[in-house]
Scaffold this motif. Structure first.
Motif, short mmCIF file in Angstrom:
data_model
loop_
_atom_site.label_atom_id
_atom_site.label_comp_id
_atom_site.label_asym_id
_atom_site.label_seq_id
_atom_site.Cartn_x
_atom_site.Cartn_y
_atom_site.Cartn_z
N THR A 124 9.32 11.20 4.34
CA THR A 124 8.86 12.79 4.53
C THR A 124 8.67 13.43 5.61
O THR A 124 8.35 14.31 5.89
CB THR A 124 7.53 12.90 3.47
N ALA A 146 15.45 8.73 -3.09
CA ALA A 146 15.27 7.43 -2.74
C ALA A 146 13.83 6.83 -2.76
O ALA A 146 13.59 5.67 -2.89
CB ALA A 146 15.65 7.42 -0.97
N ALA A 147 12.87 7.97 -2.84
CA ALA A 147 11.56 7.52 -3.00
C ALA A 147 11.37 6.80 -4.68
O ALA A 147 10.90 5.97 -4.56
CB ALA A 147 10.51 8.77 -2.88
N ALA A 163 12.63 5.31 2.59
CA ALA A 163 11.30 5.39 1.82
C ALA A 163 10.78 4.05 1.93
O ALA A 163 9.58 4.21 1.39
CB ALA A 163 12.26 5.73 0.41
N ILE A 203 13.83 5.38 -6.23
CA ILE A 203 14.62 4.00 -6.51
C ILE A 203 13.81 2.95 -6.01
O ILE A 203 13.49 1.80 -6.29
CB ILE A 203 15.96 4.09 -5.76
N ALA A 240 7.25 12.69 -3.08
CA ALA A 240 8.24 13.10 -2.14
C ALA A 240 8.72 14.50 -2.19
O ALA A 240 9.40 14.96 -1.39
CB ALA A 240 9.46 12.15 -2.29
N TRP A 244 18.52 6.47 2.99
CA TRP A 244 17.29 7.12 2.52
C TRP A 244 16.43 6.11 1.86
O TRP A 244 15.05 6.11 2.01
CB TRP A 244 17.76 8.09 1.61
N THR A 245 17.06 5.12 1.11
CA THR A 245 16.17 4.12 0.71
C THR A 245 15.56 3.32 1.54
O THR A 245 14.35 2.88 1.71
CB THR A 245 16.76 3.23 -0.35
N TYR A 284 18.33 13.61 -2.07
CA TYR A 284 18.15 12.18 -1.79
C TYR A 284 16.80 11.75 -1.24
O TYR A 284 16.40 10.50 -1.16
CB TYR A 284 19.44 11.64 -0.63
N LYS A 285 15.99 12.63 -0.47
CA LYS A 285 14.50 12.27 -0.20
C LYS A 285 13.88 11.81 -1.49
O LYS A 285 13.30 10.76 -1.44
CB LYS A 285 13.96 13.31 0.69
#
Lengths: 228, 228
Positions: free
Chosen positions: B135, A79-80, B129, A82, A34, B125-126, A75-76
């Protein structure tokens, strides 16, 4: 006469560290994908060092890691990480070989089953539910139930009370000598060291028995109950 | 000249209500399996009524449900519900048909892409993702970024600023007329109502365009840009 068998959860029933390693690795790969600029192995190492600074249940480990590493939380990237962590956690939440068989066998032999975990209540229970063991135990004592950790006597006393068993009628199985074995022994329980789950390189566990496979537990119970 | 396309997230890109329905149903079944005494359909209805009392992102909905229903929170039942909910959520977190194709097509056409969501930052965000879209967007504005919800102008202004696009050069796509369409229109954006995601039985969306399939968006952009 052995009437009850009590287990530690992480690294005794569940192969917790394997799950943790896989989940952190997948999270790091997803964060790099990410956009995070870091070498994979270095990131994994840093995250485990951060876990040591707080605790292995830290639910904000990736926020803290990104804060330390990049000075902010994107957060991008978070979040990726998580999402990848959660998927790998679910996929890798596994019992050690033979655990499920041994537990149901002990039930058939008429024993009551308990868990004492130092994990927070919700985490301990969701892990049990994730592997489908949540209906198997007659008593589950977590950190939140007594507010103290092993080897303090409170969690041992609490589980035995719920199982309606005396210490000398009960076996404690655990991978952490200083916590599981010492605490149970002090109270007069029969102790079994789960060497297969040892992550400390424990030399002398001080336990009455040591096992390299959960299966050995069945013979221990049988031999202890054979003259009764 | 259309330079940017901004999307609402839940029920516009993601089929959110379908995920929610499936996840709650699986959670209820797991809680009943773990010992909860309740009729399945009644439990589902009660949980959705509880969501209405707080909000659809309520992370403690099952605690509250058990509290109301049984007067206490049995963690065996709670954990069973949470684990089933999470698994079903991951399995059912899906984009509407054609969404992924349309988004990449708009990228190929040179448009910048944005999201405005009233969901909390981490949840928005999650979800992105989870479906592998994190992205793709040049700007994602969530509730936490402005502290106000649509149709307030702040989130629209914030996303356009990040996309470096004027309102009249931008399209807003959403399923909620009073929030997505009204707010964007006030600012002078071109509005597209995602009728396929409508859960309110909206009669008159007030939008410049209405679509029954995300695919239609491509022709809308093409026709708006054909004389430029």
């Amino acid at each position: 006469m052995i009437k009850a068998c009590v287990f530690d959860l992480d690294n005794t029933l569940l192969d917790f560290m394997r799950m943790k390693r896989e989940a952190v690795e997948m999270a790091v790969e997803a964060m790099i994908d990410a956009g995070l600029k870091i070498e994979k192995e270095k990131a994994i190492e840093k995250i485990f060092r951060l876990y040591e600074q707080t605790h292995i249940e830290d639910q904000h480990i990736f926020d803290r890691f990104l804060e330390v590493e990049t000075g902010k939380v994107d957060y991008k990237i978070l979040a990726a990480g998580i999402v990848a962590y959660r998927k790998a956690k679910t996929a890798n939440m596994m019992l050690y070989p033979h655990v499920r068989f041994v537990l149901t066998e002990l039930l058939r032999m008429g024993l009551k089953l308990g868990v004492i975990s130092d994990a927070p209540r919700l985490q301990a229970w969701t892990r049990l539910a994730e592997v489908g063991l949540h209906t198997l135990f007659d008593a589950v004592i977590t950190w939140d139930d007594t507010g103290v950790r092993k080897p303090n006597p409170e969690p041992f006393i609490a589980v035995l009370e719920k199982l309606n068993a005396k210490p000398e009628e009960s076996i404690m199985v655990g991978d952490w000598a200083e916590r599981d074995i010492y605490g149970a022994k002090e109270l007069g329980m029969i102790t079994v060291f789960a060497r297969y789950g040892d992550t400390f390189g424990t030399q002398n566990s001080g336990a009455d028995y040591e096992i390299n496979d959960p299966l050995e537990l069945i013979d221990i119970v049988k031999s202890l109950n054979k003259n009764v």
